[in-house]
Write an enzyme that holds these catalytic residues in place. Structure first.
Site, short mmCIF file in Angstrom:
data_model
loop_
_atom_site.label_atom_id
_atom_site.label_comp_id
_atom_site.label_asym_id
_atom_site.label_seq_id
_atom_site.Cartn_x
_atom_site.Cartn_y
_atom_site.Cartn_z
CG PHE A 162 -1.92 1.17 1.15
CD1 PHE A 162 -3.13 1.00 0.51
CD2 PHE A 162 -1.61 2.41 1.69
CE1 PHE A 162 -4.04 2.05 0.42
CE2 PHE A 162 -2.51 3.46 1.60
CZ PHE A 162 -3.73 3.29 0.96
CG ASP A 248 5.79 4.01 1.64
OD1 ASP A 248 5.81 4.71 2.67
OD2 ASP A 248 4.75 3.83 0.98
CE LYS A 277 0.31 6.34 7.24
NZ LYS A 277 -1.08 6.80 7.06
#
Length: 473
Positions: A162, A248, A277
């Site tokens: 993802f 990532d 985030k």
């Protein structure tokens, strides 16, 4: 007066103010979500009784309108490493409130300082930073950089991964459910199995791959931890065939896995690292990628190319102030060390629980990024009487049933992972206390050992029926 279905009062639009919004009741919020935002989401959350109204938050806790306190073990999917409303980040925003937030005809000293700090704490020689507003934007920028710097067309990504839902990021997100409605996607993106270096080499050996993008731990895939050495082997293969390695770290970064960055577990320095985030301290939207200067210069060096990839809000003053405070706090509090110690304690407790409960198939994770995968109950009279529906329910929904029990009976917030709904994630703020971890362990033992599947299923059914009757009342 009417205007194309819009409500107009005395020639003016019916505009709601902040105070009116703050006073919305639960049903009013549901109704507006269904009318103006996302009816499916509103329906699901209200059915599970997840759409409670939370009015205060601090650290690892949130409070609902009735004054009940909840433990947040979801942590905004890793955005709340510092917890809710960390005072040091809020104070930084207050300190810059009179400065211009957006002023492109200048260089922002806060952006310069935050880029310096990221270059200090990230592995190896990563030192050139691009600021944006979210994780998916960071991935988009990394993919563009890789193609521009290498002149190659292909991007390799992992099945079950993802990386985001904008078109480029979606093209390297390994779940067909999210990709299929938007086809055709960005061409040249090909998948390989995660944790399979041989399959990766088969793709890279063709010599046309710009980059391999990978999560050090697959978060939305169900918290899948690769074998030790996988990332290091991927690094070797990318070097061998002239491809860039994009790691990532959007969910795994800033201490979450017991390292400042999860790739450090394998001693790997990527060519490009994606961040977001918790970089914004859980308060401001903030994303970034960081790369080596030689890679940046190949793509964007000189006066001709410096503006090929930009962002209006990227590097704004408020986001930079939040990022400066967040990075400093992560380092000063040694949140990576805290996550390592608390995660070890948590995982040990969960694995003891696994030995007691046949419902708990697997416990996996690193630091405070933990996934629980559940078993399908084997056969039994109830399953035969329901023509297999009990096993079907468990296989597809048991993770959400457990999450519902934790929320509605124990006031503990969790959620299942996007790519595997039978895995719930435990991803609390890194500032969480050990006593709170013990509370979660106790709740899970009651659910999985003392009560079992049938009790959980029946309770969840009652919750859903109760929500339906409330809506009809």
């Amino acid at each position: 007066m009417k205007r194309q279905g819009k409500q107009v009062v005395h020639g003016q639009y019916n505009i709601l103010g902040l105070q009116e919004a703050l006073n919305f009741g639960r049903q009013e919020t549901r109704d507006y979500y269904k009318r103006y935002i996302n009816p499916g989401l509103a329906g699901l959350l209200s059915l599970l009784d997840f759409d409670k109204q939370f009015v205060r938050a601090q650290g690892a806790y949130v409070w609902d309108r009735e004054g009940h306190r909840y433990l947040d073990f979801l942590g905004a999917y890793g955005a709340l490493n510092l917890g809710h409303n960390p005072p040091e980040v809020v104070a930084a925003l207050e300190e810059v409130r009179e400065r211009p937030n957006l002023l492109q005809a200048s260089l922002n000293p806060l952006a310069a300082a935050l880029a310096h700090n990221l270059a200090q704490i990230t592995p190896g020689d990563l030192s050139r930073v691009f600021f944006c507003n979210s994780g998916t934007e960071a991935v988009e920028g990394a993919l563009k950089l890789a193609r521009a710097a290498t002149g190659r067309p292909k991007i390799i990504y992992c099945e079950n991964s993802f990386h985001g839902k904008t078109l480029g990021s979606l093209s390297v997100t390994g779940r067909r459910k999210y990709q299929k409605p938007f086809a055709p996607l960005v061409p040249g993106c090909e998948a390989v199995p995660f944790n399979d270096a041989a399959a990766l080499e088969g793709k890279l050996a063709k010599g046309d791959v710009a980059a391999f993008i990978v999560e050090p731990i697959q978060g939305e895939g169900g918290v899948i931890v690769p074998e030790d050495g996988y990332l290091a082997r991927a690094r070797e293969l990318c070097d061998k065939y002239g491809s860039l390695l994009i790691v990532d770290e959007i969910q795994t970064g800033f201490g979450r896995t017991g390292y400042l960055f999860a790739c450090e577990h394998d001693g790997v320095v990527p060519d490009i690292m994606c961040l977001a985030k918790s970089l914004g301290g859980g308060v401001m939207p903030l994303g970034a990628y960081i790369t080596r200067p030689d890679i940046w210069d190949k793509a964007y060096g000189g006066l001709e190319n410096y503006a090929l990839h930009t962002s209006t809000f990227g590097g704004n003053t408020l986001a930079m102030a939040a990022g400066l405070a967040a990075v400093q706090s992560v380092v000063n509090q040694d949140l990576a060390g805290q996550a390592r110690e608390k995660g070890r304690f948590f995982l040990e407790g969960l694995r003891r629980l696994q030995k007691k409960s046949p419902l708990l198939k697997e416990v996996r994770g690193r630091g405070l990024l933990i996934g629980l995968e559940f078993n399908t109950p084997a056969g039994g009279l109830l399953d035969r009487l329901t023509l297999g529906k009990v096993n079907e329910l468990s296989r597809e929904y048991f993770g959400s049933l457990v999450a519902g029990q934790l929320m509605n009976k124990y006031r503990i917030i969790t959620a299942y992972t996007l790519n595997n709904p039978n895995v719930i994630r435990l991803e609390p703020p890194l500032v969480v206390g050990r006593e709170d971890i013990e509370t979660v362990l106790g709740a899970l033992e009651e659910i999985l050992v003392q009560r079992g599947f049938l009790s959980v299923a029946l309770d969840s059914t009652r919750t859903a029926l109760g929500s339906l009757f409330k809506k009809k009342a």
